[in-house]
Scaffold this active site. Structure first.
Site, PDB file in Angstrom:
ATOM      1  N   LYS B 182      -7.186  -9.212  -6.760  1.00  0.00           N
ATOM      2  CA  LYS B 182      -8.384  -8.643  -6.140  1.00  0.00           C
ATOM      3  C   LYS B 182      -8.499  -7.263  -6.787  1.00  0.00           C
ATOM      4  CE  LYS B 182     -10.970  -6.689  -2.805  1.00  0.00           C
ATOM      5  NZ  LYS B 182     -10.930  -5.365  -3.511  1.00  0.00           N
ATOM      6  N   HIS B 184      -9.467  -3.515  -7.873  1.00  0.00           N
ATOM      7  CA  HIS B 184      -9.846  -2.355  -7.061  1.00  0.00           C
ATOM      8  C   HIS B 184     -11.260  -1.942  -7.435  1.00  0.00           C
ATOM      9  CE1 HIS B 184      -9.886   1.267  -4.791  1.00  0.00           C
ATOM     10  NE2 HIS B 184      -8.738   0.904  -4.247  1.00  0.00           N
ATOM     11  N   SER B 240      -2.632   2.421   1.287  1.00  0.00           N
ATOM     12  CA  SER B 240      -2.429   3.184   2.524  1.00  0.00           C
ATOM     13  C   SER B 240      -1.613   2.405   3.551  1.00  0.00           C
ATOM     14  CB  SER B 240      -3.792   3.514   3.141  1.00  0.00           C
ATOM     15  OG  SER B 240      -4.407   2.315   3.582  1.00  0.00           O
ATOM     16  N   GLU B 263       3.589  -1.402  -0.470  1.00  0.00           N
ATOM     17  CA  GLU B 263       4.158  -0.094  -0.748  1.00  0.00           C
ATOM     18  C   GLU B 263       3.116   0.873  -0.223  1.00  0.00           C
ATOM     19  OE1 GLU B 263       4.143   3.092  -2.181  1.00  0.00           O
ATOM     20  OE2 GLU B 263       4.240   2.404  -4.276  1.00  0.00           O
ATOM     21  N   CYS B 300       2.088   8.113  -4.958  1.00  0.00           N
ATOM     22  CA  CYS B 300       2.751   7.774  -3.691  1.00  0.00           C
ATOM     23  C   CYS B 300       4.031   8.574  -3.529  1.00  0.00           C
ATOM     24  CB  CYS B 300       3.042   6.287  -3.599  1.00  0.00           C
ATOM     25  SG  CYS B 300       3.843   5.640  -5.062  1.00  0.00           S
ATOM     26  N   GLU B 391       0.519  11.218   5.567  1.00  0.00           N
ATOM     27  CA  GLU B 391       0.319  11.528   4.160  1.00  0.00           C
ATOM     28  C   GLU B 391      -1.083  12.118   3.938  1.00  0.00           C
ATOM     29  OE1 GLU B 391       0.040   8.045   1.708  1.00  0.00           O
ATOM     30  OE2 GLU B 391       0.740   9.077  -0.086  1.00  0.00           O
TER      31      GLU B 391
END
Lengths: 495, 495
Positions: B182, B184, B240, B263, B300, B391
């Site tokens: 899929k 982005h 996220s 992740e 990340c 975050e």
């Protein structure tokens, strides 16, 4: 006499609810009262386990190996008492008790050996290279760390090897994870006696209190409280699909979800191709008869459905199988409730339309029998009736006679994930056949010309298959690789 | 011009909904219209993937290695076009594009090398011993099998290395699992151009159609349909916490739950002990300044919170850090929506009581900037305000000034699981300190005297920490070990 919970190094008997265990062969109740753990006791076991984790997870793996070996020594010193208690509570015989006892000590020693090997903790090491272009290469050391306190549920059918210090506990302790055992109420004496030895050894070795606790309960609340407790980081379970799914749902709803390794039910399909029964009819019938009935069929790998193709060979095989199977003996099952469920389910199987009873063995005068029986149906009936795909725990198997191999394969396309898939054949190219590919897709272990029971304890064993036979097919519950369920990796990076 | 979905080897443009991508530096919209995948197209991609799995999972791993290497060759032949498209769509600069491109091809080659090694498929083999007492030992061969078709979600911040043929796709294909990407929507051009090359190579090598598909969408429906599809057996996601948790919930509610490796977000705490900043103030300030701001902090592993202890050294360090940080430059973020969220969150941080702005860098004339900034607070405020533990994706970090090391450690006891935990120190026995133990418990990687950004691709890397930084800390998303996410074992047993 009242039997307490073991919360760390303290016996604790705060609860008011008690239960007793039973001799399933005689229906005799044992007089000792097991005190169910209270909310406070469970809480204390979790607090102690968390505190113990800090120290225990960083002991050298040599210390943990010593712990496992010392448990073996204690078990062996008390072998006669333990196996006698095992037989009394489970109805399983002395021979089975000894085999399972040996398996249990073997497992503990195997984990001890694995974690004793040189540099076991280190997964990978990368040396630094400060001169690398465009950026310097750091030094990386990746090592293994236990994931945290683990809850292990005793299994009804393996009072030694998958209960108190069985495969799950041995793997977790080897990994450096404290363990809280929720004893199985069917064999709470056996469990308690083993647990006392574990606690004694832990104290002798000055391991941190909380490295092992042992709680009793008959209901769901204690288990629920444990797996929802924020200090608990993983769960080992061997039992029914219903039980495993309930645990998985509880742990997934936590604020911090945790892994559950649930080894659940399995139909363990066995395909018997006409080519195999040309000459091997009696041999296969004997093997299967034993595999279905030994220990009253109370194995997660018991063959639950046998698939055959309409043919003269099949007809001959069925006759032979009937003769062989009729001679099987009925034994007591591990508990009245297990026997009741077995009796109910076998009756329900033959109440399904187009399913007939094929053989029912004779009864004996013992209590709580699992009477060996075979039912028979056709491929289409099996395919269209979901109930027939459910595990009947006990010495029963369903014979499914398919029109041809094509129908057989189509039916097997639709079954759930399985622990095992067996094929009796006499074909040279079986491992490139469609049937073999299908078997691999459906199961964690594919057995050629053999029965699924008798799970070898070896790193080459895979005991865990696609859902719902296991909650995560990427792990195994048998063999030293099963330690991976309770380990994560941490990398230390230095410039 | 309209850009289709790639369903197996067929381009498909059945949908009516379209979207465009944007140059975040200039806010210029690219004219091409991406057609969102319809329900039917998604369904076809799943059907093709399932069919391809049968063949692809049983190709020799040499064939799959050849596939990965051929993709590398194609990528390299089109490098200038791909990196230009990457820069246009992400606002990231050419240097970063090239580093990430090199990382992507390196990963593909690393997986190809791993699976090319002799007998890679075999995990363990046990020879039979028919004479063993009491029962014969069977022959067991335990080998690796891909778990089934995998859905990979492109990551907004890694258009190459964690998107179309990034780490997840490379690992899944190496494992023998067909992949549906899929794409982005922020970098759909880059993704589509890479996907075309993958499809071209798959066709050239006569791999089964459905080994790779590529679908476009801006909303959640396509992703939802994919992860709920019964043919899909696993998911790779980088993004996220909210997105990762949503996927995990969807996959756990399936009739057959499947593993999701998500992740997710991480605060990546950095502890700067007074001992470290005695002599190293400037060096540490420089390293951290760069680590927080490079690529607009869109990593990340970006350090999101720096923990210091009240002291003269800390005061001096703060002065130095301020001076260094003020010189950082504001860059465009990968998308207007990312920049908007960053601006909103950094504003919200300093609106919290007891939090002040410490430095804000200067703006530039580009669009969609992530303006580097530092906020500052005390230990107690951080500990009591959960929002401060979330975050902030972008070039921001929160300085947390604790009363003493005791308070610092107590605060860090209460944080969530993290991808990384860094400690700047000048202490000989750091690795036996309580702080170090705490770091291990909280994170998948502990960095001593270094910054967490710049994740080395190595089997010694652990990129995956306790929840919620990852969905399952027992696996890594970086390095060739990440293939374990998409493999299960099958044992073949022969008598």
């Amino acid at each position: 006499m009242k039997i307490p919970n073991l919360i760390g190094y303290t016996t604790s008997s705060e609860g008011a609810i008690t239960f007793q265990t039973i001799n399933p062969i005689t229906d005799e109740l044992y007089p000792e009262l097991f005190i169910e753990a209270t909310h406070d006791e469970v809480e204390r076991s979790a607090i102690l386990a968390k505190a113990a984790y800090r120290t225990f997870s960083r002991t050298s793996s040599k210390v943990r190996a010593q712990f496992l070996r010392a448990i073996v020594k204690e078990l062996e010193q008390h072998k006669s008492l333990l196996t006698a208690t095992y037989c009394d509570e489970s109805g399983l015989n002395q021979q089975r008790a000894e085999v399972e006892f040996a398996r249990t000590t073997f497992q503990l020693k195997a984990f001890a050996d694995v974690i004793s090997s040189e540099n076991w903790e280190i997964k990978h090491h990368l040396d630094a290279d400060p001169s690398r272009i465009p950026i310097p290469k750091p030094q990386l050391t990746k090592y293994k760390l236990g994931i945290g306190p683990i809850v292990v549920f005793g299994a009804s059918n393996f009072p030694f090897a998958y209960s108190t210090v069985g495969g799950d506990t041995a793997a977790a302790l080897a990994a450096g994870c404290p363990v809280i055992v929720k004893s199985h109420p069917f064999h709470a004496h056996t469990s308690y006696k083993v647990a006392q030895l574990v606690v004694k050894v832990a104290q002798q070795l000055s391991l941190p209190e909380g490295v092992f606790s042992h709680v009793n309960a008959t209901g769901y609340e204690v288990g629920k409280q444990l797996v929802q407790h924020p200090y608990i980081q993983g769960v080992g379970f061997t039992g029914s699909i219903k039980g495993g799914l309930a645990l998985q749902q509880l742990t997934q709803k936590r604020e911090v979800p945790i892994p559950v390794f649930a080894e659940m039910g399995s139909l363990n399909p066995v395909v018997i191709l006409p080519s195999a029964i040309k000459d091997q009819s009696e041999n296969i019938a004997n093997k299967l008869g034993l595999s279905i009935t030994q220990s009253s069929g109370q194995f997660c790998t018991k063959p639950g459905a046998l698939f055959l193709v309409k043919s003269i060979e099949t007809n001959r095989f069925l006759e032979t199988f009937k003769t062989v199977f009729e001679q099987q003996v009925a034994f007591s099952m591990v508990h009245p409730s297990i026997s009741r469920t077995y009796t109910y389910l076998t009756k329900k199987v033959i109440e399904q339309s187009n399913v007939q009873q094929f053989v029912q063995c004779k009864s004996t005068k013992n209590c709580n029998l699992g009477i060996p029986q075979l039912s028979i149906t056709d491929g289409q009936t099996f395919d269209s009736n979901k109930f027939l795909q459910e595990e009947v725990f006990g010495p029963h198997a369903l014979l499914v006679i398919c029109e041809d191999q094509n129908e057989l394969e189509q039916i097997l396309e639709n079954i759930h994930g399985q622990l095992t898939f067996s094929i009796f054949h006499d074909e040279e190219n079986i491992q490139t056949s469609n049937l073999f590919y299908l078997a691999q897709e459906k199961a964690g272990r594919v057995i050629l010309n053999g029965v699924p029971t008798g799970v070898e304890v070896s790193p080459a064993m895979q005991h865990g298959g696609p859902f719902p036979s296991s909650s995560d097919s990427r792990f195994t519950a048998v063999g030293t690789n099963s330690i991976e369920r309770f380990l994560r990796a941490v990398t230390i990076q230095k410039s």
